[in-house]
Design a protein around this motif. Structure first.
Motif, PDB file in Angstrom:
ATOM      1  N   TRP A   1     -58.899  -6.125  27.249  1.00 32.26           N
ATOM      2  CA  TRP A   1     -57.584  -6.757  27.394  1.00 32.26           C
ATOM      3  C   TRP A   1     -57.725  -8.164  27.973  1.00 32.26           C
ATOM      4  O   TRP A   1     -57.072  -9.109  27.501  1.00 32.26           O
ATOM      5  CB  TRP A   1     -56.693  -5.910  28.313  1.00 32.26           C
ATOM      6  N   GLU A   2     -58.584  -8.334  28.962  1.00 35.50           N
ATOM      7  CA  GLU A   2     -58.808  -9.655  29.560  1.00 35.50           C
ATOM      8  C   GLU A   2     -59.343 -10.633  28.517  1.00 35.50           C
ATOM      9  O   GLU A   2     -58.924 -11.800  28.464  1.00 35.50           O
ATOM     10  CB  GLU A   2     -59.779  -9.549  30.736  1.00 35.50           C
ATOM     11  N   LEU A   3     -60.285 -10.166  27.706  1.00 31.59           N
ATOM     12  CA  LEU A   3     -60.828 -11.029  26.657  1.00 31.59           C
ATOM     13  C   LEU A   3     -59.754 -11.446  25.668  1.00 31.59           C
ATOM     14  O   LEU A   3     -59.688 -12.609  25.254  1.00 31.59           O
ATOM     15  CB  LEU A   3     -61.965 -10.308  25.920  1.00 31.59           C
ATOM     16  N   GLN A   4     -58.898 -10.508  25.288  1.00 30.59           N
ATOM     17  CA  GLN A   4     -57.856 -10.803  24.314  1.00 30.59           C
ATOM     18  C   GLN A   4     -56.839 -11.798  24.862  1.00 30.59           C
ATOM     19  O   GLN A   4     -56.285 -12.612  24.120  1.00 30.59           O
ATOM     20  CB  GLN A   4     -57.132  -9.513  23.898  1.00 30.59           C
ATOM     21  N   GLU A   5     -56.599 -11.766  26.169  1.00 34.84           N
ATOM     22  CA  GLU A   5     -55.567 -12.617  26.777  1.00 34.84           C
ATOM     23  C   GLU A   5     -56.075 -14.013  27.135  1.00 34.84           C
ATOM     24  O   GLU A   5     -55.285 -14.894  27.478  1.00 34.84           O
ATOM     25  CB  GLU A   5     -55.033 -11.945  28.047  1.00 34.84           C
ATOM     26  N   ALA A   6     -57.368 -14.237  27.069  1.00 34.35           N
ATOM     27  CA  ALA A   6     -57.938 -15.509  27.544  1.00 34.35           C
ATOM     28  C   ALA A   6     -57.865 -16.602  26.489  1.00 34.35           C
ATOM     29  O   ALA A   6     -58.156 -16.364  25.316  1.00 34.35           O
ATOM     30  CB  ALA A   6     -59.383 -15.296  27.968  1.00 34.35           C
ATOM     31  N   ASN A   7     -57.498 -17.795  26.933  1.00 29.70           N
ATOM     32  CA  ASN A   7     -57.656 -18.999  26.098  1.00 29.70           C
ATOM     33  C   ASN A   7     -59.070 -19.551  26.228  1.00 29.70           C
ATOM     34  O   ASN A   7     -59.643 -20.052  25.261  1.00 29.70           O
ATOM     35  CB  ASN A   7     -56.666 -20.089  26.508  1.00 29.70           C
ATOM     36  N   ILE A   8     -59.618 -19.473  27.457  1.00 32.31           N
ATOM     37  CA  ILE A   8     -60.962 -19.998  27.737  1.00 32.31           C
ATOM     38  C   ILE A   8     -61.776 -18.917  28.427  1.00 32.31           C
ATOM     39  O   ILE A   8     -61.322 -18.308  29.413  1.00 32.31           O
ATOM     40  CB  ILE A   8     -60.910 -21.253  28.630  1.00 32.31           C
ATOM     41  N   VAL A   9     -62.973 -18.675  27.932  1.00 29.11           N
ATOM     42  CA  VAL A   9     -63.915 -17.746  28.555  1.00 29.11           C
ATOM     43  C   VAL A   9     -65.115 -18.565  29.044  1.00 29.11           C
ATOM     44  O   VAL A   9     -65.684 -19.354  28.286  1.00 29.11           O
ATOM     45  CB  VAL A   9     -64.386 -16.668  27.558  1.00 29.11           C
ATOM     46  N   ILE A  10     -65.484 -18.378  30.323  1.00 26.43           N
ATOM     47  CA  ILE A  10     -66.601 -19.121  30.912  1.00 26.43           C
ATOM     48  C   ILE A  10     -67.692 -18.134  31.313  1.00 26.43           C
ATOM     49  O   ILE A  10     -67.411 -17.110  31.943  1.00 26.43           O
ATOM     50  CB  ILE A  10     -66.141 -19.930  32.145  1.00 26.43           C
ATOM     51  N   LEU A  11     -68.913 -18.431  30.942  1.00 28.13           N
ATOM     52  CA  LEU A  11     -70.036 -17.578  31.333  1.00 28.13           C
ATOM     53  C   LEU A  11     -71.323 -18.393  31.378  1.00 28.13           C
ATOM     54  O   LEU A  11     -71.377 -19.519  30.892  1.00 28.13           O
ATOM     55  CB  LEU A  11     -70.190 -16.387  30.378  1.00 28.13           C
ATOM     56  N   ASN A  12     -72.358 -17.807  32.007  1.00 26.33           N
ATOM     57  CA  ASN A  12     -73.677 -18.441  31.923  1.00 26.33           C
ATOM     58  C   ASN A  12     -74.462 -17.767  30.809  1.00 26.33           C
ATOM     59  O   ASN A  12     -74.154 -16.641  30.391  1.00 26.33           O
ATOM     60  CB  ASN A  12     -74.421 -18.385  33.255  1.00 26.33           C
ATOM     61  N   ILE A  13     -75.457 -18.430  30.301  1.00 30.81           N
ATOM     62  CA  ILE A  13     -76.127 -18.036  29.060  1.00 30.81           C
ATOM     63  C   ILE A  13     -76.700 -16.626  29.116  1.00 30.81           C
ATOM     64  O   ILE A  13     -76.779 -15.935  28.082  1.00 30.81           O
ATOM     65  CB  ILE A  13     -77.247 -19.063  28.712  1.00 30.81           C
ATOM     66  N   GLN A  14     -77.071 -16.145  30.314  1.00 33.52           N
ATOM     67  CA  GLN A  14     -77.657 -14.806  30.409  1.00 33.52           C
ATOM     68  C   GLN A  14     -76.695 -13.720  29.923  1.00 33.52           C
ATOM     69  O   GLN A  14     -77.123 -12.660  29.469  1.00 33.52           O
ATOM     70  CB  GLN A  14     -78.073 -14.506  31.863  1.00 33.52           C
TER      71      GLN A  14
ATOM     72  N   PRO B   1     -53.798 -23.340  30.355  1.00 32.15           N
ATOM     73  CA  PRO B   1     -54.468 -22.282  29.594  1.00 32.15           C
ATOM     74  C   PRO B   1     -54.866 -21.125  30.510  1.00 32.15           C
ATOM     75  O   PRO B   1     -55.027 -21.302  31.719  1.00 32.15           O
ATOM     76  CB  PRO B   1     -55.706 -22.986  29.031  1.00 32.15           C
ATOM     77  N   SER B   2     -55.018 -19.950  29.940  1.00 36.22           N
ATOM     78  CA  SER B   2     -55.518 -18.807  30.705  1.00 36.22           C
ATOM     79  C   SER B   2     -57.042 -18.823  30.649  1.00 36.22           C
ATOM     80  O   SER B   2     -57.635 -19.051  29.593  1.00 36.22           O
ATOM     81  CB  SER B   2     -54.977 -17.498  30.138  1.00 36.22           C
ATOM     82  N   VAL B   3     -57.668 -18.589  31.796  1.00 41.91           N
ATOM     83  CA  VAL B   3     -59.122 -18.724  31.929  1.00 41.91           C
ATOM     84  C   VAL B   3     -59.693 -17.469  32.569  1.00 41.91           C
ATOM     85  O   VAL B   3     -59.129 -16.949  33.539  1.00 41.91           O
ATOM     86  CB  VAL B   3     -59.489 -19.954  32.794  1.00 41.91           C
ATOM     87  N   ILE B   4     -60.807 -16.968  32.033  1.00 41.51           N
ATOM     88  CA  ILE B   4     -61.512 -15.863  32.685  1.00 41.51           C
ATOM     89  C   ILE B   4     -62.993 -16.176  32.794  1.00 41.51           C
ATOM     90  O   ILE B   4     -63.537 -16.943  32.008  1.00 41.51           O
ATOM     91  CB  ILE B   4     -61.327 -14.509  31.939  1.00 41.51           C
ATOM     92  N   GLU B   5     -63.626 -15.564  33.792  1.00 37.79           N
ATOM     93  CA  GLU B   5     -65.085 -15.572  33.898  1.00 37.79           C
ATOM     94  C   GLU B   5     -65.584 -14.249  33.327  1.00 37.79           C
ATOM     95  O   GLU B   5     -65.150 -13.180  33.760  1.00 37.79           O
ATOM     96  CB  GLU B   5     -65.522 -15.703  35.349  1.00 37.79           C
ATOM     97  N   TYR B   6     -66.476 -14.319  32.372  1.00 32.61           N
ATOM     98  CA  TYR B   6     -66.950 -13.089  31.743  1.00 32.61           C
ATOM     99  C   TYR B   6     -68.118 -12.484  32.506  1.00 32.61           C
ATOM    100  O   TYR B   6     -69.072 -13.179  32.866  1.00 32.61           O
ATOM    101  CB  TYR B   6     -67.397 -13.338  30.295  1.00 32.61           C
ATOM    102  N   ASP B   7     -68.045 -11.162  32.751  1.00 28.49           N
ATOM    103  CA  ASP B   7     -69.184 -10.387  33.211  1.00 28.49           C
ATOM    104  C   ASP B   7     -69.061  -8.979  32.640  1.00 28.49           C
ATOM    105  O   ASP B   7     -68.159  -8.695  31.852  1.00 28.49           O
ATOM    106  CB  ASP B   7     -69.309 -10.385  34.744  1.00 28.49           C
TER     107      ASP B   7
END
Length: 623
Positions: A120-133, A108-114
């Motif tokens: 475009w990165e959000l649209q291409e991601a299968n998994i988005v990882i972030l902390n609650i903040q 899967p495609s994975v990104i860290e959100y900030d």
């Protein structure tokens, strides 16, 4: 990006020998919850530290998610650990390391959100990882302000017992149509309330210990000959600890905090932890001490004590700037230090398998933070790396008067359960043959007199004895509710109704009948040998390998012959349940059982379990 990726992919999960049993079973439980049973309620998984929670997150979306997946963590250290494990560009990422996939292009495609993440990165991601903040609605860069409410089909919440703050609640309301999976090591939130959702899978820590998924554990606490304290810094009058307690001069919170801040007491714990470290490091494994202090100032004092003994220390706390924190964490990973001291920073989610000595320099007021700290030393070192069994035995070291005995009691009980499970595992063949408050800020000076001793408790215990109590309370609550609706039915009938409801309906289609029957058999065995028998041993404080139950009326008449074949209490209880269940089913050859016979056996086992408790209640006069 293919929104059907998680449905169309062909991961190796069901029969993957590289995955651990609780990972596969938890995945199946969540699949049943959302796919077979089509439930909307949040699903909750209780999984102990060190069993493979991050890997489970990596397989949970497959076959369940019809779109993107969001993984939410409560803090940056946990987020970074999850991202490291699930980074598809890393050659040892979880999916390749555990043979989920063989090729990079299948991952899967994975990104860290900030805030710098592009659309475009959000649209291409299968998994988005972030902390609650990063989900705080008030921030313009919040993910909630960037995507529509249906952007994610599955949301996985790590360390879900933190999900009490408004940010969590707002996020769940915004993504209200998503399937929510909550992972935690405890069934209760940090505020003591039950986590919202349905518990679909729980893996007891005693079983994790018996399987060797976590380190063994021993406690060593320093006991002084005598101890004297002043009541405050301005009065030199000293009182023995017994005098302070007998005369009620100060409460226990004051005593334990005075001990914690006493340099004289801390030196003893420092010296004992170093002694253990030096012994462990003889194998060549880079074992380390992790210490916990009351405050940053206090941690700096502890750091000085270790450095005076010639050890290199990394002090990690919440006030460090990001770059300095990264440097100190790297020094730990690269084995440049022998001691790690943390203040509210390296709690749950921080994994470094070489942390093997937990040095406690602060009192803990509740079970959860104590367990989270002890959990840092429980991650096991890989079998191919260990030189000696000592490499996978962790130590907890503290001063006797820190008041931690009650918290440690939990580990004693888990050890008993683990011993029972391992005993039954060793005896598997013979059983097969048989069955076919406010804290005062001011402290006093502490003076110890005499040499003092250290006392060792050796256990293989860890968290979650509270789960047993929670399950009992939950069943009691449901029972009272049913009594109001059905006042004429006996309690036992109502309990059976509750348990049948919890088991749910079977899947409409059985794709692997061979594995289906195997799982039925394993579930029955686990319920009897890994839950019922340990609970009886613990509940009635029975010796694991003693024989006092040989006088019980359980083993008279039809089942008296068991006394000639089985010598221990544990073996007798297990054999009695197994044999009696087979008799009630009417077929002693389980290899010929059909699904309905396993279902009947499971219910018969519950009935026999209740019968044993009633008999032992009368015989042992348990209140």
């Amino acid at each position: 990006m293919n929104l059907n990726y998680f449905i169309e992919s062909m991961p190796n999960i069901d029969s993957n020998q590289s995955l651990r049993e609780p990972q596969v079973d938890a995945y199946r439980a969540v699949y049943k919850h959302f796919v077979n049973d089509k439930k909307k309620e949040h699903s909750i998984i209780v999984l102990p530290t060190g069993v493979g929670k991050t890997g489970l997150m990596g397989i949970l979306p497959f076959g369940i998610s019809f779109g993107r997946v969001l993984i939410v963590t409560p803090q940056l250290v946990i987020k970074d650990a999850v991202l490291d494990s699930l980074d598809p560009e890393h050659p040892r990422n979880f999916w390749l390391a555990r043979n989920i996939f063989e090729k990079y292009e299948d991952l899967p495609s994975v990104i860290e959100y900030d805030r710098k993440t592009s659309d475009w990165e959000l649209q291409e991601a299968n998994i988005v990882i972030l902390n609650i903040q990063k989900l705080q609605e008030r921030l313009d860069s919040s993910l909630i302000n960037r995507v529509p409410s249906n952007f994610f089909d599955v949301i996985i919440i790590d360390e879900a017992h933190h999900s009490t703050a408004p940010t969590w609640e707002t996020s769940m309301e915004f993504f209200s149509d998503a399937k929510v999976i909550k992972l935690t090591g405890t069934p209760f939130r940090t505020d003591g309330e039950k986590i919202e959702g349905e518990f679909v899978y729980k893996y007891p820590l005693s079983k994790a210990m018996a399987k060797g998924f976590v380190k063994s554990l021993e406690r060593i606490h320093y006991i002084p000959d005598q101890i004297f304290l002043t009541l405050n810094k301005k009065d030199d009058t000293v009182y023995s600890l017994e005098q302070i307690r007998d005369m009620n001069l100060k409460d226990e919170d004051w005593v334990t905090k005075s001990i914690a801040y006493s340099k004289e007491c801390s030196i003893k714990v420092v010296e004992e932890s170093i002694k253990i470290l030096e012994e462990k490091r003889k194998t060549g494994i880079p074992h380390k001490i992790i210490a916990v202090a009351c405050s940053i100032w206090h941690a700096e004092q502890i750091q000085e004590l270790y450095e005076q003994q010639g050890l290199d220390v990394s002090l990690v706390h919440s006030k460090l700037k990001k770059d300095e924190l990264a440097v100190r964490l790297k020094s730990i990973e690269n084995h440049k230090v022998q001691v790690v001291i943390h203040v509210a920073k390296l709690g749950e989610g921080y994994d470094h398998k070489y942390l093997s000595i937990a040095a406690i320099f602060r009192p803990f007021r509740s079970q959860l933070p104590y367990e989270q700290f002890v959990g840092r030393v429980l991650r096991s070192i890989d079998a191919e790396e260990v030189v000696s069994p000592e490499d996978n035995i962790a130590c907890v070291v503290h001063h006797k008067e820190l008041g931690l005995d009650k918290l440690w009691e939990f580990y004693k009980n888990e050890k008993k359960k683990s011993d029972v499970i391992k005993y039954l595992d060793r005896s598997e063949e013979s059983f097969e043959r048989l069955t076919k408050a406010r804290v005062e800020k001011q402290t006093g000076d502490v003076i110890e007199d005499g040499i003092g001793i250290t006392e060792k408790d050796i256990f293989i215990g860890t968290e979650l004895l509270e789960e047993r109590e929670r399950r009992i309370n939950e069943e009691h609550q449901k029972l009272n509710q049913l009594k109001e609706l059905l006042p004429n039915l006996p309690d036992e009938t109502l309990r059976q109704m509750i348990r049948r409801e919890e088991e749910g309906e079977p899947s409409a289609k059985i794709l692997r009948p061979d594995k289906f029957l195997y799982r039925k058999k394993r579930d029955l065995d686990d319920r009897i040998k890994k839950e019922m028998v340990p609970e009886i041993i613990l509940q009635y404080n029975i010796s694991n390998e003693g024989n006092e139950l040989s006088n019980s009326k359980l083993f008279t008449g039809k089942y008296s012959w068991l006394l000639k074949r089985v010598q221990s209490n544990t073996g007798l209880i297990a054999a009695y349940i197994e044999k009696r269940v087979n008799d009630l089913v009417g077929n002693h050859d389980r290899n010929t059982w059909k699904p309905e016979e396993y279902d009947a056996a499971k219910q018969h086992a519950e009935d026999v379990f209740i019968l044993i408790q009633k008999i032992l209640d009368s015989e042992l006069k348990k209140e």
